[in-house]
Write a protein that holds these residues in place. Sequence first.
Motif, PDB file in Angstrom:
ATOM      1  N   THR A 119      36.048  38.847  42.366  1.00  0.00           N
ATOM      2  CA  THR A 119      36.627  37.509  42.201  1.00  0.00           C
ATOM      3  C   THR A 119      36.270  36.622  43.394  1.00  0.00           C
ATOM      4  OG1 THR A 119      38.404  38.407  40.853  1.00  0.00           O
ATOM      5  CG2 THR A 119      38.786  36.250  41.833  1.00  0.00           C
ATOM      6  N   ALA A 120      36.304  37.174  44.592  1.00  0.00           N
ATOM      7  CA  ALA A 120      35.916  36.414  45.787  1.00  0.00           C
ATOM      8  C   ALA A 120      34.441  36.011  45.712  1.00  0.00           C
ATOM      9  CB  ALA A 120      36.188  37.229  47.050  1.00  0.00           C
ATOM     10  N   LEU A 121      33.591  36.914  45.231  1.00  0.00           N
ATOM     11  CA  LEU A 121      32.170  36.585  45.086  1.00  0.00           C
ATOM     12  C   LEU A 121      31.966  35.499  44.032  1.00  0.00           C
ATOM     13  CD1 LEU A 121      30.588  40.157  45.281  1.00  0.00           C
ATOM     14  CD2 LEU A 121      30.530  38.363  47.046  1.00  0.00           C
ATOM     15  N   ALA A 122      32.719  35.577  42.946  1.00  0.00           N
ATOM     16  CA  ALA A 122      32.636  34.523  41.922  1.00  0.00           C
ATOM     17  C   ALA A 122      33.091  33.190  42.500  1.00  0.00           C
ATOM     18  CB  ALA A 122      33.476  34.905  40.711  1.00  0.00           C
ATOM     19  N   ALA A 123      34.189  33.187  43.244  1.00  0.00           N
ATOM     20  CA  ALA A 123      34.689  31.942  43.849  1.00  0.00           C
ATOM     21  C   ALA A 123      33.688  31.365  44.845  1.00  0.00           C
ATOM     22  CB  ALA A 123      36.039  32.192  44.525  1.00  0.00           C
ATOM     23  N   ALA A 124      32.871  32.229  45.450  1.00  0.00           N
ATOM     24  CA  ALA A 124      31.832  31.773  46.380  1.00  0.00           C
ATOM     25  C   ALA A 124      30.579  31.297  45.659  1.00  0.00           C
ATOM     26  CB  ALA A 124      31.479  32.900  47.355  1.00  0.00           C
ATOM     27  N   GLY A 125      30.564  31.390  44.317  1.00  0.00           N
ATOM     28  CA  GLY A 125      29.450  30.855  43.539  1.00  0.00           C
ATOM     29  C   GLY A 125      28.339  31.823  43.223  1.00  0.00           C
ATOM     30  N   LEU A 126      28.546  33.139  43.454  1.00  0.00           N
ATOM     31  CA  LEU A 126      27.471  34.104  43.237  1.00  0.00           C
ATOM     32  C   LEU A 126      27.194  34.378  41.758  1.00  0.00           C
ATOM     33  CD1 LEU A 126      25.421  35.971  44.627  1.00  0.00           C
ATOM     34  CD2 LEU A 126      27.172  37.756  44.587  1.00  0.00           C
ATOM     35  N   GLY A 127      28.219  34.272  40.920  1.00  0.00           N
ATOM     36  CA  GLY A 127      28.002  34.558  39.505  1.00  0.00           C
ATOM     37  C   GLY A 127      29.282  34.483  38.705  1.00  0.00           C
ATOM     38  N   ILE A 128      29.213  35.024  37.494  1.00  0.00           N
ATOM     39  CA  ILE A 128      30.347  35.047  36.573  1.00  0.00           C
ATOM     40  C   ILE A 128      31.028  36.408  36.676  1.00  0.00           C
ATOM     41  CG2 ILE A 128      31.028  35.026  34.133  1.00  0.00           C
ATOM     42  CD1 ILE A 128      28.670  33.102  33.652  1.00  0.00           C
ATOM     43  N   SER A 129      32.325  36.370  36.828  1.00  0.00           N
ATOM     44  CA  SER A 129      33.106  37.594  36.910  1.00  0.00           C
ATOM     45  C   SER A 129      34.015  37.698  35.695  1.00  0.00           C
ATOM     46  CB  SER A 129      33.945  37.584  38.197  1.00  0.00           C
ATOM     47  OG  SER A 129      34.680  38.771  38.330  1.00  0.00           O
ATOM     48  N   ARG A 130      34.306  38.919  35.286  1.00  0.00           N
ATOM     49  CA  ARG A 130      35.277  39.151  34.205  1.00  0.00           C
ATOM     50  C   ARG A 130      36.330  40.088  34.764  1.00  0.00           C
ATOM     51  NH1 ARG A 130      34.915  42.358  28.532  1.00  0.00           N
ATOM     52  NH2 ARG A 130      34.671  44.031  30.019  1.00  0.00           N
ATOM     53  N   GLU A 131      37.468  39.509  35.119  1.00  0.00           N
ATOM     54  CA  GLU A 131      38.534  40.247  35.787  1.00  0.00           C
ATOM     55  C   GLU A 131      39.870  39.987  35.105  1.00  0.00           C
ATOM     56  OE1 GLU A 131      37.972  42.467  38.071  1.00  0.00           O
ATOM     57  OE2 GLU A 131      35.847  41.954  38.089  1.00  0.00           O
ATOM     58  N   PRO A 132      40.875  40.804  35.414  1.00  0.00           N
ATOM     59  CA  PRO A 132      42.199  40.583  34.832  1.00  0.00           C
ATOM     60  C   PRO A 132      42.775  39.229  35.220  1.00  0.00           C
ATOM     61  CG  PRO A 132      42.060  42.769  35.811  1.00  0.00           C
ATOM     62  CD  PRO A 132      40.824  42.027  36.224  1.00  0.00           C
ATOM     63  N   ASP A 133      43.533  38.648  34.304  1.00  0.00           N
ATOM     64  CA  ASP A 133      44.124  37.334  34.545  1.00  0.00           C
ATOM     65  C   ASP A 133      45.013  37.309  35.780  1.00  0.00           C
ATOM     66  OD1 ASP A 133      46.041  38.934  33.255  1.00  0.00           O
ATOM     67  OD2 ASP A 133      46.328  37.549  31.581  1.00  0.00           O
ATOM     68  N   PHE A 134      45.683  38.418  36.105  1.00  0.00           N
ATOM     69  CA  PHE A 134      46.555  38.407  37.274  1.00  0.00           C
ATOM     70  C   PHE A 134      45.770  38.297  38.584  1.00  0.00           C
ATOM     71  CE2 PHE A 134      45.937  42.963  36.447  1.00  0.00           C
ATOM     72  CZ  PHE A 134      45.565  43.444  37.696  1.00  0.00           C
ATOM     73  N   ILE A 135      44.486  38.664  38.578  1.00  0.00           N
ATOM     74  CA  ILE A 135      43.655  38.500  39.773  1.00  0.00           C
ATOM     75  C   ILE A 135      43.101  37.078  39.857  1.00  0.00           C
ATOM     76  CG2 ILE A 135      41.486  39.187  40.895  1.00  0.00           C
ATOM     77  CD1 ILE A 135      41.977  42.023  39.994  1.00  0.00           C
ATOM     78  N   VAL A 136      42.645  36.528  38.742  1.00  0.00           N
ATOM     79  CA  VAL A 136      41.962  35.228  38.789  1.00  0.00           C
ATOM     80  C   VAL A 136      42.913  34.035  38.725  1.00  0.00           C
ATOM     81  CG1 VAL A 136      39.858  36.229  37.825  1.00  0.00           C
ATOM     82  CG2 VAL A 136      41.483  35.094  36.294  1.00  0.00           C
ATOM     83  N   ALA A 137      44.138  34.212  38.245  1.00  0.00           N
ATOM     84  CA  ALA A 137      45.058  33.075  38.046  1.00  0.00           C
ATOM     85  C   ALA A 137      45.255  32.214  39.291  1.00  0.00           C
ATOM     86  CB  ALA A 137      46.400  33.564  37.507  1.00  0.00           C
ATOM     87  N   PRO A 138      45.477  32.791  40.483  1.00  0.00           N
ATOM     88  CA  PRO A 138      45.642  31.917  41.657  1.00  0.00           C
ATOM     89  C   PRO A 138      44.397  31.088  41.965  1.00  0.00           C
ATOM     90  CG  PRO A 138      46.396  34.150  42.142  1.00  0.00           C
ATOM     91  CD  PRO A 138      45.707  34.196  40.814  1.00  0.00           C
ATOM     92  N   HIS A 139      43.221  31.656  41.720  1.00  0.00           N
ATOM     93  CA  HIS A 139      41.964  30.937  41.962  1.00  0.00           C
ATOM     94  C   HIS A 139      41.762  29.820  40.935  1.00  0.00           C
ATOM     95  CE1 HIS A 139      40.576  33.815  45.014  1.00  0.00           C
ATOM     96  NE2 HIS A 139      41.151  34.729  44.242  1.00  0.00           N
ATOM     97  N   VAL A 140      42.155  30.074  39.690  1.00  0.00           N
ATOM     98  CA  VAL A 140      42.075  29.039  38.649  1.00  0.00           C
ATOM     99  C   VAL A 140      43.043  27.911  38.987  1.00  0.00           C
ATOM    100  CG1 VAL A 140      42.524  28.535  36.213  1.00  0.00           C
ATOM    101  CG2 VAL A 140      41.253  30.610  36.850  1.00  0.00           C
ATOM    102  N   ALA A 141      44.259  28.258  39.386  1.00  0.00           N
ATOM    103  CA  ALA A 141      45.267  27.242  39.731  1.00  0.00           C
ATOM    104  C   ALA A 141      44.809  26.369  40.895  1.00  0.00           C
ATOM    105  CB  ALA A 141      46.596  27.909  40.063  1.00  0.00           C
ATOM    106  N   ALA A 142      44.075  26.963  41.839  1.00  0.00           N
ATOM    107  CA  ALA A 142      43.590  26.227  43.008  1.00  0.00           C
ATOM    108  C   ALA A 142      42.276  25.490  42.753  1.00  0.00           C
ATOM    109  CB  ALA A 142      43.410  27.184  44.190  1.00  0.00           C
TER     110      ALA A 142
END
Length: 197
Positions: A119-142
């Motif tokens: 998820t951190a690598l995806a947030a840094a722009g490296l690619g597309i990640s497929r992770e559980p919603d509980f991991i990505v939700a804070p990043h989506v909200a931000a």
Amino acid sequence: AIAAFGAVHREVSFEIELSDRAVDIVDEGFDLAIHIGGIGSQALVARRIGTTELVCVAAPSYLARHGAPRTPEELSAHACLVYDYLATRDLWRFTDAAGAEHAVRVRGPARSNNGQMLTALAAAGLGISREPDFIVAPHVAAGRLVPLLPGYRGPAGPINAVYPSRRHLSAKVRSFVEFLAGRYERQQEWSLDDLLQ
């Protein structure tokens, strides 16, 4: 949830181990595990405390460079970040609104056995990640990550509190399990459906 429980039950202390590996809670001496998916053992008791869904996300910077996939099949042309502990790690499955299944082989610049890292690598722009919603939700909200493929759902599964036996369950563990079940039975704070409304 741990902080909220600890604020009320000050006599309880937690020793927390975070791991993506499968643990043997009996042999390793754990009182309780929070486990995603089936528990896989007749010797364990599970109490469902929520559900989770795998969600495809990418950073706005990645999408600006490469565009957003419109269908799961288009993921094969994208840089995908792969979670190694899934049995079908290179084969991502989705269901469309009509109930039809879509499966696509993916590859990309990074693989890991840790969803937080991907998820951190995806947030840094490296690619597309497929992770559980509980991991990505804070990043989506931000605004660091954007959910992809509206109209397609990723695999979903239960989140369980798992413990060795009801008979020998301590009062503190029983109380914490009840607290978790009560907290998440009405609303799961990691739900992207709720977040995006």
